[in-house]
Write a protein that holds these residues in place. Structure first.
Motif, PDB file in Angstrom:
ATOM      1  N   LYS A  87       0.815  -1.215   0.000  1.00 37.44           N
ATOM      2  CA  LYS A  87       0.000   0.000   0.000  1.00 37.44           C
ATOM      3  C   LYS A  87       0.850   1.267   0.000  1.00 37.44           C
ATOM      4  CE  LYS A  87      -4.075   1.898   0.382  1.00 37.44           C
ATOM      5  NZ  LYS A  87      -5.022   1.864  -0.697  1.00 37.44           N
ATOM      6  N   ILE A  88       2.028   1.223   0.602  1.00 33.82           N
ATOM      7  CA  ILE A  88       2.857   2.423   0.714  1.00 33.82           C
ATOM      8  C   ILE A  88       3.341   2.906  -0.661  1.00 33.82           C
ATOM      9  CG2 ILE A  88       5.000   3.368   1.664  1.00 33.82           C
ATOM     10  CD1 ILE A  88       4.463   1.682   4.149  1.00 33.82           C
ATOM     11  N   PRO A  89       3.887   2.051  -1.535  1.00 34.79           N
ATOM     12  CA  PRO A  89       4.274   2.548  -2.868  1.00 34.79           C
ATOM     13  C   PRO A  89       3.083   3.065  -3.678  1.00 34.79           C
ATOM     14  CG  PRO A  89       5.349   0.464  -2.437  1.00 34.79           C
ATOM     15  CD  PRO A  89       4.357   0.685  -1.336  1.00 34.79           C
ATOM     16  N   GLU A  90       1.940   2.410  -3.521  1.00 34.84           N
ATOM     17  CA  GLU A  90       0.735   2.865  -4.213  1.00 34.84           C
ATOM     18  C   GLU A  90       0.323   4.253  -3.717  1.00 34.84           C
ATOM     19  OE1 GLU A  90      -3.899   1.521  -4.204  1.00 34.84           O
ATOM     20  OE2 GLU A  90      -2.401  -0.073  -4.309  1.00 34.84           O
ATOM     21  N   LEU A  91       0.401   4.444  -2.423  1.00 38.92           N
ATOM     22  CA  LEU A  91       0.060   5.734  -1.823  1.00 38.92           C
ATOM     23  C   LEU A  91       1.013   6.826  -2.296  1.00 38.92           C
ATOM     24  CD1 LEU A  91      -1.708   7.246   0.277  1.00 38.92           C
ATOM     25  CD2 LEU A  91       0.013   6.634   1.973  1.00 38.92           C
ATOM     26  N   MET A  92       2.307   6.520  -2.357  1.00 41.88           N
ATOM     27  CA  MET A  92       3.285   7.506  -2.813  1.00 41.88           C
ATOM     28  C   MET A  92       3.084   7.815  -4.298  1.00 41.88           C
ATOM     29  SD  MET A  92       4.667   8.326  -0.100  1.00 41.88           S
ATOM     30  CE  MET A  92       5.897   9.432  -0.718  1.00 41.88           C
ATOM     31  N   GLY A  93       2.691   6.840  -5.089  1.00 43.54           N
ATOM     32  CA  GLY A  93       2.386   7.076  -6.502  1.00 43.54           C
ATOM     33  C   GLY A  93       1.197   8.010  -6.671  1.00 43.54           C
TER      34      GLY A  93
END
Length: 70
Positions: free
Chosen positions: A24-30
């Protein structure tokens, strides 16, 4: 009451990973990056003149119709 130690930051990192998960963290940063790009594009579009705006017609003094008033 000074700055946080390494242990504090590790505990915060573990809590964040547990709440959001690893994927979820990379998706959130994207999503954050897309939002920033969209904001920047919106700011530059606001400064540029819009091609769809109506243009006014300039009247020359000899083209003015007389109303017959004195």
């Amino acid at each position: 009451m000074g700055s946080f130690s390494v242990w504090h930051w590790l505990i915060v990192l573990v809590i964040v990973l547990v709440l959001f998960g690893r994927g979820k963290i990379p998706e959130l940063m994207g999503d954050v990056a897309k939002g920033i790009k969209s904001f920047k594009k919106g700011m530059t579009d606001e400064d540029a003149p819009d091609a769809t705006t109506a243009k006014t017609v300039d009247h020359k003094p000899d083209e003015v119709k007389e109303t017959g008033r004195s």
